[in-house]
Design a protein around this motif. Structure first.
Motif, PDB file in Angstrom:
ATOM      1  N   GLU A  95      40.050  44.825  40.322  1.00 36.89           N
ATOM      2  CA  GLU A  95      40.548  45.013  41.687  1.00 36.89           C
ATOM      3  C   GLU A  95      39.703  44.265  42.708  1.00 36.89           C
ATOM      4  N   ALA A  96      38.404  44.080  42.386  1.00 40.33           N
ATOM      5  CA  ALA A  96      37.497  43.404  43.332  1.00 40.33           C
ATOM      6  C   ALA A  96      37.678  41.887  43.351  1.00 40.33           C
ATOM      7  N   VAL A  97      38.214  41.319  42.276  1.00 44.59           N
ATOM      8  CA  VAL A  97      38.369  39.863  42.202  1.00 44.59           C
ATOM      9  C   VAL A  97      39.465  39.429  43.168  1.00 44.59           C
ATOM     10  N   PRO A  98      39.178  38.542  44.093  1.00 46.34           N
ATOM     11  CA  PRO A  98      40.186  38.116  45.077  1.00 46.34           C
ATOM     12  C   PRO A  98      41.229  37.202  44.459  1.00 46.34           C
ATOM     13  N   ALA A  99      42.366  37.125  45.131  1.00 53.07           N
ATOM     14  CA  ALA A  99      43.455  36.277  44.647  1.00 53.07           C
ATOM     15  C   ALA A  99      43.344  34.842  45.144  1.00 53.07           C
ATOM     16  N   SER A 100      42.337  34.553  45.976  1.00 51.49           N
ATOM     17  CA  SER A 100      42.189  33.204  46.528  1.00 51.49           C
ATOM     18  C   SER A 100      41.740  32.226  45.437  1.00 51.49           C
ATOM     19  N   ALA A 101      41.970  30.947  45.673  1.00 52.09           N
ATOM     20  CA  ALA A 101      41.594  29.909  44.695  1.00 52.09           C
ATOM     21  C   ALA A 101      40.086  29.791  44.531  1.00 52.09           C
ATOM     22  N   ASP A 102      39.336  30.101  45.620  1.00 46.29           N
ATOM     23  CA  ASP A 102      37.880  29.976  45.558  1.00 46.29           C
ATOM     24  C   ASP A 102      37.221  31.116  44.791  1.00 46.29           C
ATOM     25  N   GLY A 103      37.837  32.254  44.735  1.00 45.28           N
ATOM     26  CA  GLY A 103      37.247  33.393  44.060  1.00 45.28           C
ATOM     27  C   GLY A 103      36.087  33.992  44.833  1.00 45.28           C
ATOM     28  N   ALA A 104      35.159  34.643  44.111  1.00 41.38           N
ATOM     29  CA  ALA A 104      34.020  35.291  44.757  1.00 41.38           C
ATOM     30  C   ALA A 104      32.854  35.326  43.772  1.00 41.38           C
ATOM     31  N   PRO A 105      31.600  35.342  44.310  1.00 44.05           N
ATOM     32  CA  PRO A 105      30.425  35.405  43.430  1.00 44.05           C
ATOM     33  C   PRO A 105      30.257  36.791  42.828  1.00 44.05           C
ATOM     34  N   VAL A 106      29.407  36.845  41.800  1.00 47.65           N
ATOM     35  CA  VAL A 106      29.194  38.106  41.092  1.00 47.65           C
ATOM     36  C   VAL A 106      28.625  39.163  42.017  1.00 47.65           C
ATOM     37  N   GLU A 126      34.712  40.438  29.770  1.00 44.08           N
ATOM     38  CA  GLU A 126      35.738  41.208  29.046  1.00 44.08           C
ATOM     39  C   GLU A 126      37.129  40.909  29.619  1.00 44.08           C
ATOM     40  N   LEU A 127      37.215  40.860  30.947  1.00 41.98           N
ATOM     41  CA  LEU A 127      38.494  40.559  31.601  1.00 41.98           C
ATOM     42  C   LEU A 127      38.934  39.124  31.318  1.00 41.98           C
ATOM     43  N   SER A 128      37.955  38.225  31.207  1.00 41.42           N
ATOM     44  CA  SER A 128      38.273  36.822  30.900  1.00 41.42           C
ATOM     45  C   SER A 128      38.878  36.686  29.506  1.00 41.42           C
ATOM     46  N   SER A 129      38.325  37.437  28.559  1.00 38.72           N
ATOM     47  CA  SER A 129      38.853  37.376  27.187  1.00 38.72           C
ATOM     48  C   SER A 129      40.256  37.961  27.102  1.00 38.72           C
ATOM     49  N   LEU A 130      40.603  38.874  28.040  1.00 36.89           N
ATOM     50  CA  LEU A 130      41.936  39.462  28.080  1.00 36.89           C
ATOM     51  C   LEU A 130      42.921  38.633  28.897  1.00 36.89           C
ATOM     52  N   GLY A 131      42.436  37.567  29.527  1.00 37.23           N
ATOM     53  CA  GLY A 131      43.318  36.679  30.273  1.00 37.23           C
ATOM     54  C   GLY A 131      43.572  37.082  31.698  1.00 37.23           C
ATOM     55  N   PHE A 132      42.741  37.992  32.266  1.00 38.43           N
ATOM     56  CA  PHE A 132      42.960  38.424  33.640  1.00 38.43           C
ATOM     57  C   PHE A 132      42.247  37.524  34.656  1.00 38.43           C
ATOM     58  N   VAL A 133      40.998  37.095  34.333  1.00 41.80           N
ATOM     59  CA  VAL A 133      40.195  36.321  35.285  1.00 41.80           C
ATOM     60  C   VAL A 133      39.648  35.069  34.596  1.00 41.80           C
ATOM     61  N   GLU A 134      39.159  34.152  35.433  1.00 43.02           N
ATOM     62  CA  GLU A 134      38.532  32.941  34.903  1.00 43.02           C
ATOM     63  C   GLU A 134      37.364  32.553  35.800  1.00 43.02           C
ATOM     64  N   ARG A 135      36.397  31.847  35.208  1.00 45.56           N
ATOM     65  CA  ARG A 135      35.215  31.407  35.981  1.00 45.56           C
ATOM     66  C   ARG A 135      35.517  30.085  36.653  1.00 45.56           C
ATOM     67  N   HIS A 136      35.096  29.961  37.918  1.00 48.62           N
ATOM     68  CA  HIS A 136      35.299  28.749  38.705  1.00 48.62           C
ATOM     69  C   HIS A 136      33.947  28.396  39.338  1.00 48.62           C
ATOM     70  N   GLY A 137      33.109  27.628  38.567  1.00 44.01           N
ATOM     71  CA  GLY A 137      31.739  27.361  39.004  1.00 44.01           C
ATOM     72  C   GLY A 137      30.931  28.634  38.948  1.00 44.01           C
ATOM     73  N   ALA A 138      30.324  29.013  40.097  1.00 44.03           N
ATOM     74  CA  ALA A 138      29.551  30.258  40.172  1.00 44.03           C
ATOM     75  C   ALA A 138      30.407  31.437  40.597  1.00 44.03           C
ATOM     76  N   HIS A 139      31.693  31.179  40.818  1.00 42.85           N
ATOM     77  CA  HIS A 139      32.601  32.230  41.295  1.00 42.85           C
ATOM     78  C   HIS A 139      33.571  32.649  40.180  1.00 42.85           C
ATOM     79  N   TRP A 140      34.182  33.792  40.417  1.00 46.54           N
ATOM     80  CA  TRP A 140      35.220  34.302  39.511  1.00 46.54           C
ATOM     81  C   TRP A 140      36.513  34.480  40.312  1.00 46.54           C
ATOM     82  N   ARG A 141      37.625  34.126  39.683  1.00 42.79           N
ATOM     83  CA  ARG A 141      38.912  34.270  40.369  1.00 42.79           C
ATOM     84  C   ARG A 141      39.974  34.750  39.365  1.00 42.79           C
TER      85      ARG A 141
END
Length: 400
Positions: free
Chosen positions: A349-360, A380-395
């Motif tokens: 729920e904390a991960v934003p929907a923006s393209a830039d994402g947010a830091p840990v 864990e969420l990345s392995s389930l296909g919910f989120v992805e890493r974008h540099g130092a941010h997650w989106r």
């Protein structure tokens, strides 16, 4: 050798004992009464209980004293005059030629639950139906039957719901009972017939009279695939009063009554009230709160006089056998994120929907978790296909 008497069954809904039927004189006399009296005449019902129909009709014909018959002198005189104008034996021959029969209390096909009407129970029922060597047993059909009633001037919503309900009930092995009137009755009958189910029409006229005329094809279709039932002798026409009296038979004959649409003064509500008074299940299907044709049903539901149902499965669960007619549990669609543990779900729920994402660090603050736990859940969420890493941010993963 005298045969041993079988014990009485514990419930009126149980199968009746196989026993010889009433004598022909009783059947002929009761056939005569269906021409002499209006349905539900309690005074005549008490006299029949005390004297038997044969003795009562004989007493009327001979002009017996009123105190002996339990009827007024004027009624006896009027009945004497009417008895001279017809022959009940001819009526019995006519119903046989139509492929039907006249059943009375004591017959193996008599639905004993009608006895709950007390002195107002029918003196007999004229039955016409399927073109088979023997008519289906009305008693057995009534053991698993549901009445579907409602407004004649129903809306498109009411017509759709009644038709769908008739189909669902028939597919589940229930017999659909109604009055062959316009509107909800017609839709319920047609719904049952559409799936080759059994349906019974209880008429306010003789079973050889098609009323309303616009439903002649439907009534004849029911006669070919189901049953037509009436308290009135052949050739007798409906009246407003007879429609009201007919409703008590529908209520008593069935396990329960469902009201689909009904205005506050609808005749369908009288059937529901009768069902409630007879300790039958009374049910109502809600409609739009803006519709006057649903106001009567809503009043029933609010007063606690009826149980809300929305489909055939729910009706079957209420009136059927305990544990054998359960309706499937209604649940919404289950989404993959519904299976996440609460801390993982908070990170998502904390991960934003923006393209830039947010830091840990920011995600950990929003999720109220440590950065170490947040990183663990993000992977864990990345392995389930919910989120992805974008540099130092997650989106969030963008769905294509």
């Amino acid at each position: 050798m005298r045969s041993e008497q079988r014990p009485e069954r514990p419930t009126k809904w149980a199968e009746a004992d196989a026993r010889p039927g009433p004598p022909d004189s009783e059947r002929v006399a009761r056939a005569a009464l269906t021409r002499l009296i209006e349905p539900g005449d309690a005074a005549v019902g008490r006299s029949v209980q005390r004297l038997g129909a044969a003795r009562l009709v004989q007493g009327i014909r001979e002009g017996a004293p009123p105190d002996r018959l339990g009827l007024g002198a004027d009624r006896i005189a009027a009945y004497q005059e009417r008895l001279r104008k017809f022959n009940p034996a001819v009526d019995l021959e006519r119903i046989a030629r139509l492929g039907g029969r006249f059943i009375i209390p004591g017959d193996i096909d008599w639905p004993s639950q009608l006895d709950d009407l007390g002195d107002s129970r029918p003196v007999g029922l004229w039955v016409r139906g399927r073109s088979t060597p023997r008519l289906p047993s009305l008693r057995l059909l009534a053991l698993r039957s549901v009445a579907v009633v409602g407004s004649r001037a129903c809306t498109g919503y009411g017509r759709h719901v009644a038709g769908h309900l008739g189909s669902e009930l028939a597919e589940r092995g229930w017999v659909v009972v109604s009055g062959a009137a316009y509107g909800v009755d017609t839709a319920a009958h047609l719904g049952a017939l559409a799936v080759n189910g059994m349906t019974i029409a209880v008429l306010a006229s003789g079973v050889d009279i098609c009323y309303p005329r616009g439903n002649e094809a439907l009534i004849e279709r029911i006669a070919g695939a189901g049953l037509l039932v009436s308290e009135l002798a052949l050739g007798m026409n409906p009246t407003r009063f007879r429609f009201v009296l007919r409703n008590r038979v529908i209520a008593a004959l069935t396990r329960g009554t469902v009201v689909v649409e009904a205005a506050p003064r609808s005749g369908a509500l009288s059937t529901a009230r009768r069902a409630r008074d007879l300790n039958r299940h009374t049910m109502g299907i809600p409609g739009p709160v803006t519709s006057e044709l649903s106001a009567g049903v809503h009043t029933l539901l609010r007063s606690g006089a009826a149980t809300m149902v929305t489909n055939g499965a729910e009706v079957g669960e209420l009136v059927g056998s305990i544990g054998a007619d359960l309706a499937p549990e209604r649940v919404g669609p289950i989404l993959p994120r519904d299976a996440l543990e609460p801390p993982v779900a908070r990170v998502l729920e904390a991960v934003p929907a923006s393209a830039d994402g947010a830091p840990v660090r920011r995600l950990a603050q929003y999720a109220a978790l440590s950065e170490e736990a947040t990183v663990h859940h993000l992977h864990e969420l990345s392995s389930l296909g919910f989120v992805e890493r974008h540099g130092a941010h997650w989106r969030l993963v963008r769905r294509k």
